[in-house]
Design a protein around this motif. Structure first.
Motif, PDB file in Angstrom:
ATOM      1  N   HIS B  29       0.824  -1.205   0.000  1.00 15.08           N
ATOM      2  CA  HIS B  29       0.000   0.000   0.000  1.00 15.08           C
ATOM      3  C   HIS B  29       0.856   1.251   0.000  1.00 15.08           C
ATOM      4  O   HIS B  29       1.938   1.290   0.594  1.00 15.08           O
ATOM      5  N   ARG B  30       0.323   2.280  -0.642  1.00 13.11           N
ATOM      6  CA  ARG B  30       1.078   3.522  -0.791  1.00 13.11           C
ATOM      7  C   ARG B  30       1.122   4.334   0.501  1.00 13.11           C
ATOM      8  O   ARG B  30       2.146   4.876   0.889  1.00 13.11           O
ATOM      9  N   TYR B  31      -0.036   4.441   1.188  1.00 11.00           N
ATOM     10  CA  TYR B  31      -0.132   5.314   2.355  1.00 11.00           C
ATOM     11  C   TYR B  31       0.125   4.537   3.644  1.00 11.00           C
ATOM     12  O   TYR B  31      -0.474   3.480   3.890  1.00 11.00           O
ATOM     13  N   MET B  32       1.013   5.096   4.474  1.00 10.53           N
ATOM     14  CA  MET B  32       1.288   4.519   5.786  1.00 10.53           C
ATOM     15  C   MET B  32       1.302   5.628   6.828  1.00 10.53           C
ATOM     16  O   MET B  32       1.666   6.767   6.509  1.00 10.53           O
ATOM     17  N   TYR B  33       0.914   5.281   8.053  1.00 11.20           N
ATOM     18  CA  TYR B  33       0.748   6.293   9.096  1.00 11.20           C
ATOM     19  C   TYR B  33       1.338   5.803  10.410  1.00 11.20           C
ATOM     20  O   TYR B  33       1.326   4.614  10.702  1.00 11.20           O
ATOM     21  N   TRP B  34       1.758   6.744  11.236  1.00  8.50           N
ATOM     22  CA  TRP B  34       2.093   6.469  12.619  1.00  8.50           C
ATOM     23  C   TRP B  34       1.198   7.328  13.512  1.00  8.50           C
ATOM     24  O   TRP B  34       1.123   8.548  13.354  1.00  8.50           O
ATOM     25  N   TYR B  35       0.514   6.642  14.435  1.00  9.27           N
ATOM     26  CA  TYR B  35      -0.320   7.311  15.437  1.00  9.27           C
ATOM     27  C   TYR B  35       0.187   6.946  16.820  1.00  9.27           C
ATOM     28  O   TYR B  35       0.786   5.903  17.021  1.00  9.27           O
ATOM     29  N   GLY B  42      -7.154  10.225  22.750  1.00  4.00           N
ATOM     30  CA  GLY B  42      -7.496   9.417  21.589  1.00  4.00           C
ATOM     31  C   GLY B  42      -6.263   9.103  20.780  1.00  4.00           C
ATOM     32  O   GLY B  42      -5.152   9.008  21.304  1.00  4.00           O
ATOM     33  N   LEU B  43      -6.443   8.950  19.476  1.00  5.03           N
ATOM     34  CA  LEU B  43      -5.321   8.703  18.573  1.00  5.03           C
ATOM     35  C   LEU B  43      -4.911  10.013  17.917  1.00  5.03           C
ATOM     36  O   LEU B  43      -5.761  10.758  17.422  1.00  5.03           O
ATOM     37  N   ARG B  44      -3.623  10.251  17.887  1.00  3.08           N
ATOM     38  CA  ARG B  44      -3.111  11.461  17.257  1.00  3.08           C
ATOM     39  C   ARG B  44      -2.055  11.092  16.225  1.00  3.08           C
ATOM     40  O   ARG B  44      -1.183  10.269  16.487  1.00  3.08           O
ATOM     41  N   LEU B  45      -2.118  11.747  15.085  1.00  9.88           N
ATOM     42  CA  LEU B  45      -1.225  11.447  13.978  1.00  9.88           C
ATOM     43  C   LEU B  45       0.152  12.066  14.206  1.00  9.88           C
ATOM     44  O   LEU B  45       0.272  13.261  14.469  1.00  9.88           O
ATOM     45  N   ILE B  46       1.183  11.232  14.068  1.00 12.22           N
ATOM     46  CA  ILE B  46       2.554  11.703  14.271  1.00 12.22           C
ATOM     47  C   ILE B  46       3.181  12.101  12.926  1.00 12.22           C
ATOM     48  O   ILE B  46       3.619  13.225  12.723  1.00 12.22           O
ATOM     49  N   HIS B  47       3.251  11.129  12.042  1.00 15.09           N
ATOM     50  CA  HIS B  47       3.769  11.331  10.686  1.00 15.09           C
ATOM     51  C   HIS B  47       3.026  10.396   9.742  1.00 15.09           C
ATOM     52  O   HIS B  47       2.480   9.393  10.177  1.00 15.09           O
ATOM     53  N   TYR B  48       3.084  10.717   8.470  1.00 18.43           N
ATOM     54  CA  TYR B  48       2.531   9.804   7.488  1.00 18.43           C
ATOM     55  C   TYR B  48       3.400   9.802   6.235  1.00 18.43           C
ATOM     56  O   TYR B  48       4.248  10.684   6.041  1.00 18.43           O
ATOM     57  N   SER B  49       3.174   8.805   5.403  1.00 19.89           N
ATOM     58  CA  SER B  49       3.938   8.668   4.167  1.00 19.89           C
ATOM     59  C   SER B  49       2.982   8.350   3.031  1.00 19.89           C
ATOM     60  O   SER B  49       2.047   7.563   3.197  1.00 19.89           O
ATOM     61  N   LYS B  53      10.109   7.532   0.307  1.00 21.45           N
ATOM     62  CA  LYS B  53      10.806   8.799   0.555  1.00 21.45           C
ATOM     63  C   LYS B  53       9.889  10.018   0.570  1.00 21.45           C
ATOM     64  O   LYS B  53      10.372  11.156   0.613  1.00 21.45           O
ATOM     65  N   ASP B  54       8.582   9.793   0.558  1.00 26.09           N
ATOM     66  CA  ASP B  54       7.608  10.890   0.641  1.00 26.09           C
ATOM     67  C   ASP B  54       6.904  10.821   1.979  1.00 26.09           C
ATOM     68  O   ASP B  54       6.063   9.945   2.201  1.00 26.09           O
ATOM     69  N   THR B  55       7.266  11.747   2.877  1.00 26.64           N
ATOM     70  CA  THR B  55       6.668  11.753   4.201  1.00 26.64           C
ATOM     71  C   THR B  55       6.255  13.170   4.572  1.00 26.64           C
ATOM     72  O   THR B  55       6.732  14.148   3.986  1.00 26.64           O
ATOM     73  N   ASP B  56       5.389  13.255   5.570  1.00 30.08           N
ATOM     74  CA  ASP B  56       4.957  14.573   6.030  1.00 30.08           C
ATOM     75  C   ASP B  56       4.570  14.487   7.487  1.00 30.08           C
ATOM     76  O   ASP B  56       4.339  13.398   8.034  1.00 30.08           O
ATOM     77  N   LYS B  57       4.497  15.656   8.134  1.00 28.02           N
ATOM     78  CA  LYS B  57       4.231  15.714   9.561  1.00 28.02           C
ATOM     79  C   LYS B  57       2.747  15.645   9.850  1.00 28.02           C
ATOM     80  O   LYS B  57       1.919  16.148   9.090  1.00 28.02           O
ATOM     81  N   GLY B  58       2.448  15.070  10.999  1.00 32.28           N
ATOM     82  CA  GLY B  58       1.105  15.087  11.524  1.00 32.28           C
ATOM     83  C   GLY B  58       0.985  16.149  12.593  1.00 32.28           C
ATOM     84  O   GLY B  58       1.773  17.094  12.648  1.00 32.28           O
ATOM     85  N   GLU B  59       0.013  15.982  13.484  1.00 28.55           N
ATOM     86  CA  GLU B  59      -0.262  17.016  14.490  1.00 28.55           C
ATOM     87  C   GLU B  59       0.652  16.975  15.707  1.00 28.55           C
ATOM     88  O   GLU B  59       0.748  17.968  16.431  1.00 28.55           O
ATOM     89  N   VAL B  60       1.357  15.845  15.925  1.00 20.93           N
ATOM     90  CA  VAL B  60       2.235  15.749  17.102  1.00 20.93           C
ATOM     91  C   VAL B  60       3.597  15.225  16.675  1.00 20.93           C
ATOM     92  O   VAL B  60       4.107  14.240  17.205  1.00 20.93           O
ATOM     93  N   SER B  61       4.235  15.879  15.732  1.00 23.52           N
ATOM     94  CA  SER B  61       5.469  15.373  15.137  1.00 23.52           C
ATOM     95  C   SER B  61       6.737  15.772  15.889  1.00 23.52           C
ATOM     96  O   SER B  61       7.817  15.193  15.647  1.00 23.52           O
ATOM     97  N   ASP B  62       6.654  16.746  16.787  1.00 30.82           N
ATOM     98  CA  ASP B  62       7.857  17.194  17.490  1.00 30.82           C
ATOM     99  C   ASP B  62       8.498  16.052  18.261  1.00 30.82           C
ATOM    100  O   ASP B  62       7.836  15.355  19.036  1.00 30.82           O
ATOM    101  N   GLY B  63       9.811  15.861  18.071  1.00 27.62           N
ATOM    102  CA  GLY B  63      10.544  14.815  18.767  1.00 27.62           C
ATOM    103  C   GLY B  63      10.569  13.489  18.027  1.00 27.62           C
ATOM    104  O   GLY B  63      11.183  12.536  18.502  1.00 27.62           O
ATOM    105  N   TYR B  64       9.909  13.445  16.873  1.00 24.98           N
ATOM    106  CA  TYR B  64       9.840  12.220  16.072  1.00 24.98           C
ATOM    107  C   TYR B  64      10.340  12.487  14.652  1.00 24.98           C
ATOM    108  O   TYR B  64      10.149  13.569  14.108  1.00 24.98           O
TER     109      TYR B  64
END
Lengths: 111, 114
Positions: B29-35, B42-49, B53-64
């Motif tokens: 699968h193309r899309y992958m996520y870390w929560y 609840g669940l909060r999004l950290i980063h996703y891809s 090599k294509d990734t982006d930040k979620g709402e709680v990405s600091d420190g990750y």
């Protein structure tokens, strides 16, 4: 915050009864999804309803969406002990590029 | 859970140490996520891809930070773990292949930072 709010936080009913959980959100959505999480496990996708839909069914699950009130409900009919779990709504907001989860409703089905 | 393997399942580490969590999928699968999941949040999004090599930040990405050098692997790194990063971490893929629809979750990694 775009996070949805779920109501109630906890619900305890007898086996065979129906369970209704509600979810409210604040900004416009593309779709709303419901997930189930059993203790110690990952979330499992149950059903997705799009913003132009008002009701969907899947087995014993019925989901409604009222975009004018920015709310959704999940109805589980004829509950079973195996339905004991936490249920989360998740919203895909316009332009947000992320799925926002509510804090969940903990459902307990008593035999 | 079929299709996603998270490792390790449990980890205890000390403040200040680096930690890497691995998510491996067999579904291509193309899309992958870390929560992360925490009581009261609840669940909060950290980063996703959205691709190798294509990734982006979620709402709680600091420190990750994350990396995705192969379609099947998505790594989450805590460069210097803090006690506030004690949490349950979930990896997810989009089963529908369309962004944020129908996520399939792994079994999670329980991380304790002492």
């Amino acid at each position: 915050s775009q996070q949805g709010e779920e109501d109630p936080q906890a619900l305890s009913i007898q086996e065979g009864e129906n369970a209704t959980m509600n979810c409210s959100y604040k900004t416009s959505i593309n779709n709303l999804q419901w997930y189930r999480q059993n203790s110690g496990r990952g979330l499992v996708h149950l059903i997705l309803i799009r913003s132009n839909e008002r009701e969907k069914h899947s087995g014993r699950l019925r989901v409604t969406l009222d975009t004018s009130k920015k709310s959704s409900s999940l109805l589980i009919t004829a509950s079973r002990a195996a339905d004991t779990a936490s249920y989360f709504c998740a919203t895909d907001h316009l332009g947000a590029q992320k799925l926002v989860f509510g804090q969940g409703t903990r459902l307990t089905i008593n035999p | 859970d079929a299709g996603i393997t998270q490792s390790p399942r449990h980890k205890v580490t000390e403040t200040g140490t680096p930690v890497t969590l691995r998510c491996h999928q067999t579904e291509n699968h193309r899309y992958m996520y870390w929560y992360r999941q925490d009581p009261g949040h609840g669940l909060r999004l950290i980063h996703y891809s959205y691709g190798v090599k294509d990734t982006d930040k979620g709402e709680v990405s600091d420190g990750y930070s994350v990396s995705r050098s192969k379609t099947e692997d998505f790594l989450l790194t805590l460069e210097s773990a803090t006690s506030s990063q004690t949490s349950v971490y979930f990896c997810a893929i989009s089963e529908s292949g369309v962004g944020y629809e129908k996520l399939f979750f792994g079994s999670g990694t329980q991380l304790s930072v002492l």
